[in-house]
Design a protein around this motif. Sequence first.
Motif, PDB file in Angstrom:
ATOM      1  N   HIS A 232       0.993  -1.391   0.005  1.00 19.72           N
ATOM      2  CA  HIS A 232      -0.175   0.085  -0.109  1.00 19.72           C
ATOM      3  C   HIS A 232       0.975   1.361  -0.179  1.00 19.72           C
ATOM      4  CE1 HIS A 232      -3.602   2.086   0.779  1.00 19.72           C
ATOM      5  NE2 HIS A 232      -3.131   2.806   1.687  1.00 19.72           N
ATOM      6  N   LEU A 233       1.851   1.210   0.602  1.00 25.42           N
ATOM      7  CA  LEU A 233       2.881   2.322   0.763  1.00 25.42           C
ATOM      8  C   LEU A 233       3.972   2.440   0.209  1.00 25.42           C
ATOM      9  CD1 LEU A 233       2.414   2.552   4.796  1.00 25.42           C
ATOM     10  CD2 LEU A 233       1.654   4.108   3.098  1.00 25.42           C
ATOM     11  N   ASN A 234       4.398   1.551  -0.702  1.00 27.58           N
ATOM     12  CA  ASN A 234       5.633   1.375  -1.641  1.00 27.58           C
ATOM     13  C   ASN A 234       5.948   2.729  -2.512  1.00 27.58           C
ATOM     14  OD1 ASN A 234       5.436   0.652  -4.810  1.00 27.58           O
ATOM     15  ND2 ASN A 234       4.010  -0.308  -3.639  1.00 27.58           N
ATOM     16  N   GLU A 235       4.975   3.309  -2.857  1.00 29.12           N
ATOM     17  CA  GLU A 235       5.246   4.488  -3.664  1.00 29.12           C
ATOM     18  C   GLU A 235       5.149   5.885  -2.868  1.00 29.12           C
ATOM     19  OE1 GLU A 235       2.812   4.238  -7.242  1.00 29.12           O
ATOM     20  OE2 GLU A 235       3.765   2.616  -7.953  1.00 29.12           O
ATOM     21  N   THR A 236       5.022   5.732  -1.484  1.00 26.28           N
ATOM     22  CA  THR A 236       5.048   7.093  -0.680  1.00 26.28           C
ATOM     23  C   THR A 236       6.477   7.115  -0.001  1.00 26.28           C
ATOM     24  OG1 THR A 236       4.311   5.911   1.319  1.00 26.28           O
ATOM     25  CG2 THR A 236       2.722   6.405  -0.460  1.00 26.28           C
ATOM     26  N   HIS A 237       6.412   8.350   0.632  1.00 28.30           N
ATOM     27  CA  HIS A 237       7.588   8.455   1.435  1.00 28.30           C
ATOM     28  C   HIS A 237       7.678   7.916   2.791  1.00 28.30           C
ATOM     29  CE1 HIS A 237       4.781  11.774   2.513  1.00 28.30           C
ATOM     30  NE2 HIS A 237       5.573  11.807   3.538  1.00 28.30           N
ATOM     31  N   VAL A 238       6.371   7.373   3.315  1.00 26.56           N
ATOM     32  CA  VAL A 238       6.251   6.974   4.745  1.00 26.56           C
ATOM     33  C   VAL A 238       7.328   5.963   5.307  1.00 26.56           C
ATOM     34  CG1 VAL A 238       4.617   6.123   6.282  1.00 26.56           C
ATOM     35  CG2 VAL A 238       3.741   7.777   4.627  1.00 26.56           C
ATOM     36  N   PRO A 239       7.514   4.859   4.432  1.00 26.04           N
ATOM     37  CA  PRO A 239       8.427   3.952   5.103  1.00 26.04           C
ATOM     38  C   PRO A 239       9.826   4.397   5.262  1.00 26.04           C
ATOM     39  CG  PRO A 239       6.926   2.802   3.350  1.00 26.04           C
ATOM     40  CD  PRO A 239       6.806   4.517   3.061  1.00 26.04           C
ATOM     41  N   ARG A 240      10.302   5.158   4.100  1.00 28.35           N
ATOM     42  CA  ARG A 240      11.441   5.612   4.357  1.00 28.35           C
ATOM     43  C   ARG A 240      11.891   6.882   5.344  1.00 28.35           C
ATOM     44  NH1 ARG A 240      15.073   8.381  -0.588  1.00 28.35           N
ATOM     45  NH2 ARG A 240      17.252   8.728   0.718  1.00 28.35           N
ATOM     46  N   THR A 241      10.936   7.712   5.522  1.00 29.88           N
ATOM     47  CA  THR A 241      10.860   8.800   6.465  1.00 29.88           C
ATOM     48  C   THR A 241      10.677   8.007   7.892  1.00 29.88           C
ATOM     49  OG1 THR A 241       9.862  10.290   5.145  1.00 29.88           O
ATOM     50  CG2 THR A 241       9.734  10.802   7.329  1.00 29.88           C
ATOM     51  N   TRP A 242       9.763   7.044   7.987  1.00 31.30           N
ATOM     52  CA  TRP A 242       9.681   6.571   9.535  1.00 31.30           C
ATOM     53  C   TRP A 242      11.257   5.792   9.968  1.00 31.30           C
ATOM     54  CZ3 TRP A 242       6.386   1.625  10.753  1.00 31.30           C
ATOM     55  CH2 TRP A 242       6.259   1.532  12.223  1.00 31.30           C
ATOM     56  N   ALA A 243      11.602   5.114   8.835  1.00 29.87           N
ATOM     57  CA  ALA A 243      13.075   4.321   8.939  1.00 29.87           C
ATOM     58  C   ALA A 243      14.115   5.387   9.380  1.00 29.87           C
ATOM     59  CB  ALA A 243      13.205   3.266   8.086  1.00 29.87           C
ATOM     60  N   THR A 244      14.044   6.381   8.685  1.00 29.43           N
ATOM     61  CA  THR A 244      15.157   7.403   8.804  1.00 29.43           C
ATOM     62  C   THR A 244      14.901   7.976  10.391  1.00 29.43           C
ATOM     63  OG1 THR A 244      15.220   7.660   6.436  1.00 29.43           O
ATOM     64  CG2 THR A 244      16.225   9.385   8.017  1.00 29.43           C
ATOM     65  N   ARG A 245      13.778   8.172  10.793  1.00 27.48           N
ATOM     66  CA  ARG A 245      13.539   8.924  11.893  1.00 27.48           C
ATOM     67  C   ARG A 245      13.854   7.862  12.980  1.00 27.48           C
ATOM     68  NH1 ARG A 245       8.163  12.533  10.801  1.00 27.48           N
ATOM     69  NH2 ARG A 245       9.132  14.046   9.356  1.00 27.48           N
ATOM     70  N   GLU A 246      13.561   6.654  13.015  1.00 29.76           N
ATOM     71  CA  GLU A 246      13.689   5.529  14.046  1.00 29.76           C
ATOM     72  C   GLU A 246      14.667   4.430  13.534  1.00 29.76           C
ATOM     73  OE1 GLU A 246      10.135   4.704  16.013  1.00 29.76           O
ATOM     74  OE2 GLU A 246       9.044   6.448  15.102  1.00 29.76           O
ATOM     75  N   PRO A 247      15.788   4.534  13.359  1.00 33.98           N
ATOM     76  CA  PRO A 247      16.705   3.692  12.857  1.00 33.98           C
ATOM     77  C   PRO A 247      16.991   2.540  13.682  1.00 33.98           C
ATOM     78  CG  PRO A 247      18.188   5.695  13.705  1.00 33.98           C
ATOM     79  CD  PRO A 247      16.575   5.859  13.680  1.00 33.98           C
ATOM     80  N   ASP A 248      16.404   2.623  14.771  1.00 32.64           N
ATOM     81  CA  ASP A 248      16.498   1.486  15.691  1.00 32.64           C
ATOM     82  C   ASP A 248      15.177   0.600  16.220  1.00 32.64           C
ATOM     83  OD1 ASP A 248      19.326   1.359  16.202  1.00 32.64           O
ATOM     84  OD2 ASP A 248      19.072   3.080  17.863  1.00 32.64           O
ATOM     85  N   ASN A 249      14.245   0.946  15.127  1.00 39.62           N
ATOM     86  CA  ASN A 249      12.677   0.338  15.064  1.00 39.62           C
ATOM     87  C   ASN A 249      12.721  -0.619  14.284  1.00 39.62           C
ATOM     88  OD1 ASN A 249      10.011  -0.119  14.874  1.00 39.62           O
ATOM     89  ND2 ASN A 249       9.537   1.826  15.660  1.00 39.62           N
ATOM     90  N   ALA A 250      12.719  -1.705  14.711  1.00 39.86           N
ATOM     91  CA  ALA A 250      12.572  -3.187  13.757  1.00 39.86           C
ATOM     92  C   ALA A 250      11.254  -2.956  13.097  1.00 39.86           C
ATOM     93  CB  ALA A 250      12.471  -4.282  14.531  1.00 39.86           C
ATOM     94  N   ASP A 251      10.240  -2.652  13.457  1.00 42.08           N
ATOM     95  CA  ASP A 251       9.048  -2.333  12.658  1.00 42.08           C
ATOM     96  C   ASP A 251       9.372  -1.413  11.381  1.00 42.08           C
ATOM     97  OD1 ASP A 251       7.744  -4.146  14.399  1.00 42.08           O
ATOM     98  OD2 ASP A 251       6.646  -2.740  15.202  1.00 42.08           O
ATOM     99  N   ALA A 252      10.052  -0.153  11.890  1.00 42.25           N
ATOM    100  CA  ALA A 252      10.034   0.398  10.613  1.00 42.25           C
ATOM    101  C   ALA A 252      11.165   0.162   9.533  1.00 42.25           C
ATOM    102  CB  ALA A 252      10.624   1.911  11.448  1.00 42.25           C
ATOM    103  N   LEU A 253      12.285  -0.450  10.211  1.00 43.02           N
ATOM    104  CA  LEU A 253      13.144  -0.960   9.164  1.00 43.02           C
ATOM    105  C   LEU A 253      12.523  -2.386   8.401  1.00 43.02           C
ATOM    106  CD1 LEU A 253      16.160  -1.456  11.507  1.00 43.02           C
ATOM    107  CD2 LEU A 253      16.127   0.211   9.728  1.00 43.02           C
ATOM    108  N   ALA A 254      11.453  -2.946   8.822  1.00 40.43           N
ATOM    109  CA  ALA A 254      11.068  -4.119   8.081  1.00 40.43           C
ATOM    110  C   ALA A 254      10.024  -3.440   6.998  1.00 40.43           C
ATOM    111  CB  ALA A 254      10.222  -4.988   9.070  1.00 40.43           C
ATOM    112  N   LEU A 255       9.355  -2.454   7.619  1.00 41.44           N
ATOM    113  CA  LEU A 255       8.523  -2.107   6.622  1.00 41.44           C
ATOM    114  C   LEU A 255       9.065  -1.229   5.532  1.00 41.44           C
ATOM    115  CD1 LEU A 255       5.457  -1.222   5.536  1.00 41.44           C
ATOM    116  CD2 LEU A 255       5.635   0.680   7.098  1.00 41.44           C
ATOM    117  N   TYR A 256      10.272  -0.566   5.740  1.00 44.59           N
ATOM    118  CA  TYR A 256      10.859   0.228   4.587  1.00 44.59           C
ATOM    119  C   TYR A 256      11.572  -0.898   3.688  1.00 44.59           C
ATOM    120  CZ  TYR A 256      14.212   3.432   2.520  1.00 44.59           C
ATOM    121  OH  TYR A 256      14.832   3.987   1.658  1.00 44.59           O
ATOM    122  N   ALA A 257      11.858  -2.091   4.411  1.00 41.48           N
ATOM    123  CA  ALA A 257      12.828  -3.126   3.389  1.00 41.48           C
ATOM    124  C   ALA A 257      11.645  -3.768   2.464  1.00 41.48           C
ATOM    125  CB  ALA A 257      13.157  -4.003   4.078  1.00 41.48           C
TER     126      ALA A 257
END
Length: 310
Positions: free
Chosen positions: A64-89
């Motif tokens: 749903h979010l692969n063409e948005t900036h949301v996953p990347r921005t979340w992972a960048t802001r929370e680089p130690d958040n496993a959920d954010a990293l997994a969603l971005y990947a």
Amino acid sequence: MGFLPSRRNRSRLAPELDDQDLGKLLKSLLANTDLCAAQISGLLGEGRGDWDLRTHRLGVLADHLNETHVPRTWATREPDNADALALYAWARVARARHEGSLANATEVADDCLRAAEIAPEDPTPWVILLKVARLEHWAQPQVFGVWNEVLARDRWNREAYLSMLGYLSPEEGGSRLQILDFVDSLILRMPANVPCAATELTAHVSQYLAILGRGGVEALVARNHWSNVTAKQALDRVAHTWVQPGFLRHARSLADLNTLAYALMAADRRREAAPVFEVLGGVVTQWPWQAGGDPLTEFDQAQRRAAAAP
């Protein structure tokens, strides 16, 4: 997860299937990244420890979010958040599926490994890494190493088994014999209602679609696939048990029932397909219906033919 109540609904593509909480989230996600991240984090937190549900939700959100900036921005802001990293990947893998190649594959793999380090009990980063391995055509020893990491955490992870089907297929450099060996070894030890229960049937539908895709005479006689002993037995094993209330409880059970309905119609077992359509309640998945054209049109036509079966 349980089935929708049996009722006649207008057919609709519903990536969330019968996960109502996920469906509400998909409809409410806004452009504000902070709010999106909080909403996603809350939903994923509810399913922590339920790896089947978590894999389903992460996969749908990534698509749903692969063409948005949301996953990347979340992972960048929370680089130690496993959920954010997994969603971005996973979002980058989902995008690569449409574009045909994975940009910065090493970075995506590193994010998976970092998420696995932060949440060592979670199979999801390894599930995503298995997808990376397919896109990058890793050698079998590497792929089976990742596969074993998934199984060590979630023995019957549906997404992992389907990824291995794809990796071992002739289309990705494997062979039909490897697929048969993989499925046969699974059948010997797999309980009938685990999340990966549709692995065998998915293999047969994939083979049937590959035959259709070759065109010519082969496509004209593709239906014969469902007359061979192994395909017929695969359908016989599940045609009546899967529709029993409460038998399938995993998060993507409705996706598997779409596969079953498609297979029964392809095999001209329309009477047996009718109760499957009834249980589906109009929830349609892109695959395998899209193989014949618009998935909603294909589903509706098949449902009408099943209902009219003598």
